[in-house]
Scaffold this active site. Structure first.
Site, PDB file in Angstrom:
ATOM      1  NE  ARG A 181      28.421 -47.121 -35.851  1.00  0.00           N
ATOM      2  CZ  ARG A 181      28.377 -48.334 -36.137  1.00  0.00           C
ATOM      3  NH1 ARG A 181      29.311 -48.926 -36.896  1.00  0.00           N
ATOM      4  NH2 ARG A 181      27.861 -49.221 -35.224  1.00  0.00           N
ATOM      5  CB  CYS A 193      45.113 -55.578 -46.363  1.00  0.00           C
ATOM      6  SG  CYS A 193      43.770 -56.641 -46.524  1.00  0.00           S
ATOM      7  CB  CYS A 230      41.240 -50.012 -48.411  1.00  0.00           C
ATOM      8  SG  CYS A 230      41.746 -50.215 -46.754  1.00  0.00           S
ATOM      9  CB  CYS A 262      28.073 -53.939 -37.682  1.00  0.00           C
ATOM     10  SG  CYS A 262      28.460 -52.378 -38.268  1.00  0.00           S
ATOM     11  CB  CYS A 272      31.855 -54.291 -33.095  1.00  0.00           C
ATOM     12  SG  CYS A 272      31.691 -54.398 -34.734  1.00  0.00           S
ATOM     13  CB  CYS A 326      39.222 -52.607 -50.882  1.00  0.00           C
ATOM     14  SG  CYS A 326      39.089 -54.385 -50.404  1.00  0.00           S
ATOM     15  CB  CYS A 355      34.311 -51.218 -33.992  1.00  0.00           C
ATOM     16  SG  CYS A 355      34.424 -52.338 -35.359  1.00  0.00           S
TER      17      CYS A 355
HETATM   18  N1  SAM Z   1      39.592 -55.666 -43.681  1.00  0.00           N
HETATM   19  C1  SAM Z   1      38.368 -55.967 -43.290  1.00  0.00           C
HETATM   20  C2  SAM Z   1      37.385 -55.899 -44.425  1.00  0.00           C
HETATM   21  O1  SAM Z   1      37.613 -55.344 -45.195  1.00  0.00           O
HETATM   22  O2  SAM Z   1      36.497 -56.864 -44.430  1.00  0.00           O
HETATM   23  C3  SAM Z   1      37.925 -55.100 -42.164  1.00  0.00           C
HETATM   24  C4  SAM Z   1      38.587 -53.809 -42.205  1.00  0.00           C
HETATM   25  S1  SAM Z   1      37.891 -52.553 -43.557  1.00  0.00           S
HETATM   26  C5  SAM Z   1      38.922 -51.248 -43.293  1.00  0.00           C
HETATM   27  C6  SAM Z   1      36.258 -52.006 -43.087  1.00  0.00           C
HETATM   28  C7  SAM Z   1      35.557 -51.100 -43.826  1.00  0.00           C
HETATM   29  O3  SAM Z   1      36.061 -49.606 -43.833  1.00  0.00           O
HETATM   30  C8  SAM Z   1      35.624 -51.326 -45.369  1.00  0.00           C
HETATM   31  O4  SAM Z   1      34.695 -52.498 -45.628  1.00  0.00           O
HETATM   32  C9  SAM Z   1      34.921 -50.164 -45.989  1.00  0.00           C
HETATM   33  O5  SAM Z   1      33.723 -50.056 -45.964  1.00  0.00           O
HETATM   34  C10 SAM Z   1      35.591 -49.114 -44.920  1.00  0.00           C
HETATM   35  N2  SAM Z   1      36.555 -48.157 -45.449  1.00  0.00           N
HETATM   36  C11 SAM Z   1      37.863 -48.357 -45.880  1.00  0.00           C
HETATM   37  N3  SAM Z   1      38.491 -47.511 -46.393  1.00  0.00           N
HETATM   38  C12 SAM Z   1      37.610 -46.667 -46.310  1.00  0.00           C
HETATM   39  C13 SAM Z   1      37.702 -45.062 -46.806  1.00  0.00           C
HETATM   40  N4  SAM Z   1      38.829 -44.803 -47.496  1.00  0.00           N
HETATM   41  N5  SAM Z   1      36.505 -44.420 -46.872  1.00  0.00           N
HETATM   42  C14 SAM Z   1      35.363 -44.925 -46.359  1.00  0.00           C
HETATM   43  N6  SAM Z   1      35.395 -46.041 -46.107  1.00  0.00           N
HETATM   44  C15 SAM Z   1      36.681 -46.861 -46.096  1.00  0.00           C
HETATM   45  C1  DTB Z   2      32.841 -49.073 -41.183  1.00  0.00           C
HETATM   46  O1  DTB Z   2      31.930 -49.431 -42.086  1.00  0.00           O
HETATM   47  N1  DTB Z   2      33.620 -47.939 -41.287  1.00  0.00           N
HETATM   48  C2  DTB Z   2      34.554 -47.978 -40.296  1.00  0.00           C
HETATM   49  C3  DTB Z   2      34.387 -49.652 -39.777  1.00  0.00           C
HETATM   50  N2  DTB Z   2      33.251 -49.955 -40.572  1.00  0.00           N
HETATM   51  C4  DTB Z   2      35.341 -50.695 -39.431  1.00  0.00           C
HETATM   52  C5  DTB Z   2      36.110 -48.086 -40.947  1.00  0.00           C
HETATM   53  C6  DTB Z   2      36.159 -46.807 -41.793  1.00  0.00           C
HETATM   54  C7  DTB Z   2      37.663 -46.800 -42.367  1.00  0.00           C
HETATM   55  C8  DTB Z   2      38.279 -45.702 -42.906  1.00  0.00           C
HETATM   56  C9  DTB Z   2      39.478 -45.524 -43.273  1.00  0.00           C
HETATM   57  C10 DTB Z   2      40.561 -45.674 -42.431  1.00  0.00           C
HETATM   58  O2  DTB Z   2      40.345 -45.091 -41.197  1.00  0.00           O
HETATM   59  O3  DTB Z   2      41.600 -46.397 -42.656  1.00  0.00           O
HETATM   60 FE1  SF4 Z   3      41.866 -55.028 -46.678  1.00  0.00          FE
HETATM   61 FE2  SF4 Z   3      41.346 -52.499 -46.632  1.00  0.00          FE
HETATM   62 FE3  SF4 Z   3      39.992 -54.146 -48.229  1.00  0.00          FE
HETATM   63 FE4  SF4 Z   3      39.686 -54.630 -45.575  1.00  0.00          FE
HETATM   64  S1  SF4 Z   3      38.843 -52.920 -46.750  1.00  0.00           S
HETATM   65  S2  SF4 Z   3      39.962 -56.237 -46.835  1.00  0.00           S
HETATM   66  S3  SF4 Z   3      41.642 -53.906 -45.017  1.00  0.00           S
HETATM   67  S4  SF4 Z   3      42.261 -53.688 -48.276  1.00  0.00           S
END
Ligand code: SAM
Ligand code: DTB
Ligand code: SF4
Length: 340
Positions: free
Chosen positions: A276, A69, A76, A204, A144, A73, A113
């Site tokens: 949630r 990506c 992530c 959401c 979703c 973030c 989702c």
């Molecule tokens: N890329 C898209 C975006 O960020 O809008 C969608 C997927 S992203 C992985 C969805 C959500 O997962 C993020 O907004 C974040 O709140 C959650 N998330 C990602 N990594 C995480 C982590 N290590 N621990 C907890 N929540 C996480």
């Molecule tokens: C949200 O708030 N939590 C979910 C979903 N929306 C998409 C994602 C959590 C991601 C946790 C890290 C991973 O699985 O990569």
């Molecule tokens: Fe990309 Fe992860 Fe950020 Fe979503 S949360 S925009 S997948 S870096």
């Protein structure tokens, strides 16, 4: 519900304030500062007034496009900026999505989702995505998606395809946000949320707790969510999963009681929403999870993987629900009070 319980619910509704969108930060901090028992008692009354306290809505996740990506973030594992163990994958085929959705449905999920590691989808991506919405709906599941930023036209296209919910998180307070993400602004996120609402898709939206933010930042996130023109129908509260290779790998572990408090405050501020208990359950003991449900959480991610990270095994969750007398209800979401 039995007749007597209805009258208790009516009584509670009469004594409980209607949902508000004008929360002040000081008020939110006052809730946080309540003695733990007082806070949980108040939140639990609100849960009972608006929802069945013994039902939990379950949502299963599938990563339809993993890793690489362009966003940075700091939490992530899928960001291309960090060296994590994630193997990037191309967009899944329609057949793969269809099979996984059928299995999720058979396993008892009510909502499916689909998440993509994109900054935003292109219109060509959406050609595939609308087909995915079709097959998931045909499997009998609510749909979703979480695909990053959307334009108004893209949100409209997803709505026309039948998308029920769009997940797009604010993640943290506006003040702390800049230390977590630099590649898109808070306002970009608010704009996408507005496009989703305008298109008539249910929202959401939540955030992550335990990234080194202060209590004021946690309160600030909840204030932002509860002061949106309409409360999100679903509010995912994620506990940071500390992933090797990400800048937040070394973040200090948060006191679980502070996490429970956050769910309780969210329940009080957004009484009708499904709050949630999201990422991070795999690292949480059952007692903490039970407190989260008492404090007002009434939705979880179900299935042994989130997008890339681990989640409790379904058998383990079923056992937990049964020990707590909780019913995982595949229909609750479509009967949520106040929903279209
Ligand atoms: N890329 C898209 C975006 O960020 O809008 C969608 C997927 S992203 C992985 C969805 C959500 O997962 C993020 O907004 C974040 O709140 C959650 N998330 C990602 N990594 C995480 C982590 N290590 N621990 C907890 N929540 C996480
Ligand atoms: C949200 O708030 N939590 C979910 C979903 N929306 C998409 C994602 C959590 C991601 C946790 C890290 C991973 O699985 O990569
Ligand atoms: Fe990309 Fe992860 Fe950020 Fe979503 S949360 S925009 S997948 S870096």
């Amino acid at each position: 519900m039995a007749g007597t319980e209805f009258s208790i619910r009516d009584l509670l509704l009469n004594t409980i304030e209607p949902p508000r969108n004008d929360w002040q930060l000081e008020e939110v901090l006052e809730l946080y500062a309540l003695p733990f028992n007082d806070l949980l008692y108040r939140a639990h009354q609100i849960l009972r007034a608006w929802h069945d306290p013994n039902r939990v809505q379950v949502c299963t996740l599938l990563s339809i496009k993993t890793g690489a990506c362009p966003e940075d973030c700091a939490y992530c594992p899928q960001s291309g900026h960090y060296d994590t163990d994630i193997e990037p994958e191309r967009l899944l085929s329609l057949e793969e999505v269809e099979q996984t959705a059928a299995a999720a449905r058979a396993g008892g999920a009510s909502r499916f989702c689909m998440g993509a590691a994109w900054r935003n989808p292109t219109d060509r991506h959406l050609d595939h995505v609308v087909e995915m919405i079709r097959v998931v709906r045909e499997a009998g599941l609510e749909t979703c998606m979480t695909l990053g930023m959307l334009t108004q036209a893209q949100a409209q296209r997803l709505r026309t395809a039948g998308l029920d919910y769009y997940n797009h998180n604010l993640d943290t307070s506006p003040e702390f946000y800049g230390s977590i993400i630099t590649t898109r602004t808070y306002q970009d996120r608010l704009d996408t949320l507005e496009h989703v609402r305008e298109a008539g898709i249910r929202v959401c939206c939540g955030g992550i707790i335990g990234m080194g933010e202060s209590r004021e930042d946690r309160a600030g996130l909840l204030q932002q969510l509860a002061c949106l023109p309409r409360h999100p129908e679903s509010v995912p509260i994620n506990m940071l999963i500390r992933i090797k290779g990400t800048p937040l790998y070394d973040a200090e572990k948060l006191d679980p009681f502070e996490f429970v408090r956050t769910l309780a405050v969210a329940r009080i501020m957004m009484p009708k929403s499904f709050v949630r208990l999201s990422a991070g359950r795999d690292d949480m003991n059952e007692q903490t999870q039970a407190l989260c449900f008492f404090a007002g959480a009434n939705s979880v991610f179900y299935g042994d993987t989130l997008l890339t990270a681990g989640n409790p095994a379904p058998e383990k969750d079923r056992l937990l629900f049964s020990r707590l007398g909780i019913e995982a209800d595949r229909l609750t979401a479509s009967r949520a009070p106040g929903q279209a």
